[in-house]
Design an enzyme around this catalytic site. Structure first.
Site, PDB file in Angstrom:
ATOM      1  N   GLY A   1       0.758  -1.228  -0.034  1.00 38.27           N
ATOM      2  CA  GLY A   1      -0.006   0.129  -0.031  1.00 38.27           C
ATOM      3  C   GLY A   1       0.822   1.096  -0.021  1.00 38.27           C
ATOM      4  N   ASP A   2       1.892   1.192   0.839  1.00 34.06           N
ATOM      5  CA  ASP A   2       2.818   2.558   0.908  1.00 34.06           C
ATOM      6  C   ASP A   2       3.513   2.707  -0.475  1.00 34.06           C
ATOM      7  OD1 ASP A   2       2.832   3.322   3.645  1.00 34.06           O
ATOM      8  OD2 ASP A   2       3.187   1.216   4.005  1.00 34.06           O
ATOM      9  N   SER A   3       4.185   1.593  -1.222  1.00 39.45           N
ATOM     10  CA  SER A   3       4.856   1.438  -2.264  1.00 39.45           C
ATOM     11  C   SER A   3       3.930   2.144  -3.277  1.00 39.45           C
ATOM     12  CB  SER A   3       5.366   0.162  -2.470  1.00 39.45           C
ATOM     13  OG  SER A   3       6.271  -0.090  -1.462  1.00 39.45           O
TER      14      SER A   3
END
Length: 397
Positions: free
Chosen positions: A169-171
């Site tokens: 999700g962050d990436s």
């Protein structure tokens, strides 16, 4: 280490004000492509990513902070905020991933920053976006994965929702933030105008959820967890061999026909249960069982030889060990040596994607101490050694 900067973003100045993953990964992508990324860290301990890893091996930092310079700034006091504004006034891109409203609280709102630097592109990465009823909630990658629909469909059907082994999700939010910044640069080239790039975790995940929402809206179909297979797409699964697992993807009609030849079962290609894409999807479980009964009689190498012979998409399940030994990884320099004073023999993923005329490079290792580039960066703003010492004494840096 130092190498020539051949990247397409050479000459661009990026101020990275983010911490942990989403903001810093966006900065890594831009830095890999040649941008001069100046990372702002709080004085003292710096970005918590410096301490993330297994035991004493804090190696994630070395990847996500390569090609960056570190300066220390105390953004919680007026003098530090004024110093940040000086840095940002000469920048092309600002990256931040604080909770919405934090920049405004520090006197660093887009309106203030654009008044001083009209062409500035501000990448704002957050859990829920800069607007909407949830915008002021704290949000980490896993929450975005859950809200965006990812977590519900990952894992085995008889287990609780699972997660990937990486912070996807962050990436994704970082990657979309980078994409937005590049699109905004094109607009600035044409008009001179900067703008805000609003990249939320949940919407970044939502972007890769294929037809999950339309399927529900039109037909009422709800995707569920299905383990290693994708419902209705067959054969496309991980199959047990005599010495391990192997992935085969032969769901297209002609490719399935070649798989049948490889298995010495050519009659399966015309069997009404398997002859079409729809039929194979309806009989997915029994078809997977039939294929695995065959793969279990062979080693991975034997199955792979047959897949290569018949032109069938397939592959081994790689870990780091297999990546380091694979000749294709070596030929494409997918993994590269990064000389490092603390970690001899360090290897990491190379810059990607590959550009034929202006390739990105790993030009420097991650900053080894907080604010190690204070003198150089602040000197570029015209500050003297005495100025920098005075800022340190007043705890602004």
């Amino acid at each position: 280490m130092q190498s020539e900067n051949t990247g397409p973003l050479k000459g661009l100045r990026v101020i990275e004000m983010g911490q942990l993953i989403a903001g810093p990964f966006c900065g890594q992508l831009l830095g890999d492509m040649g941008a001069d990324v100046v990372k702002i860290e709080p004085p003292g301990k710096g970005d918590p990513m410096r301490d993330w890893g297994r035991g004493e091996f804090h190696l994630w930092w070395e990847v996500v902070s390569r090609n960056k310079r570190s300066v220390s700034v105390n953004l919680r006091i007026p003098e530090g905020q004024a110093l940040a504004r000086k840095l940002i006034a000469k920048a092309d891109i600002l990256i931040e991933n604080f909770r919405p409203g934090t920049l405004e609280k520090w006197g660093l709102s887009p309106e203030v920053l654009h008044a001083e630097n009209p062409g500035l592109i501000i990448v704002r990465v957050s859990g829920y976006g800069q607007t909407g009823p949830y915008s002021d909630r704290a949000g980490f990658g896993g929450i975005g994965e859950a809200m965006g629909g990812w977590r519900h469909i990952v894992g085995d059907p008889d287990r609780a929702p699972s997660r990937m082994g990486v912070s996807i999700g962050d990436s994704l939010a970082a990657t979309y933030g980078c994409l937005g910044a590049l699109a905004a640069l094109r607009h600035r080239d044409l008009t001179g105008e900067g703008q805000v790039v609003d990249s939320s975790l949940y919407e970044s995940v939502l972007q890769v959820m294929e037809s999950l929402v339309p399927e529900y809206v039109i037909s009422g179909y709800v995707r569920e967890r299905s383990g290693s297979k994708l419902p209705g797409i067959a054969p496309s699964n991980v199959y047990k061999c005599a010495d391990g697992d192997y992935l085969i993807g032969a769901n297209q009609d002609t490719v399935f026909g070649r798989l049948c030849q490889a298995m010495d079962r050519p009659e399966l290609a015309s069997d009404p249960r398997y002859a079409t894409h729809v039929a194979r999807g309806q009989n997915q479980v029994e078809l997977d069982d039939l294929i695995e009964a065959w793969t279990q009689t062979l080693t991975i190498e034997q199955v792979e030889d047959k897949m290569l012979e018949h032109g069938i998409p397939a592959g081994r399940i790689y870990r780091a060990e297999e990546m380091l030994e694979d000749p294709h990884f070596a030929a494409r320099e997918a993994l590269v040596d990064v000389p490092h004073p603390r970690w001899p023999g360090l290897k990491m993923q190379n810059v990607f994607p590959k550009l034929s005329r202006t390739p990105g490079t790993i030009r420097s290792i991650a900053p080894q101490s907080v604010g190690q580039d204070n003198a150089a960066v602040y000197g570029e703003l015209g500050l003297t050694g005495e100025d920098i010492a005075a800022l340190a004494e007043r705890k602004a840096i």
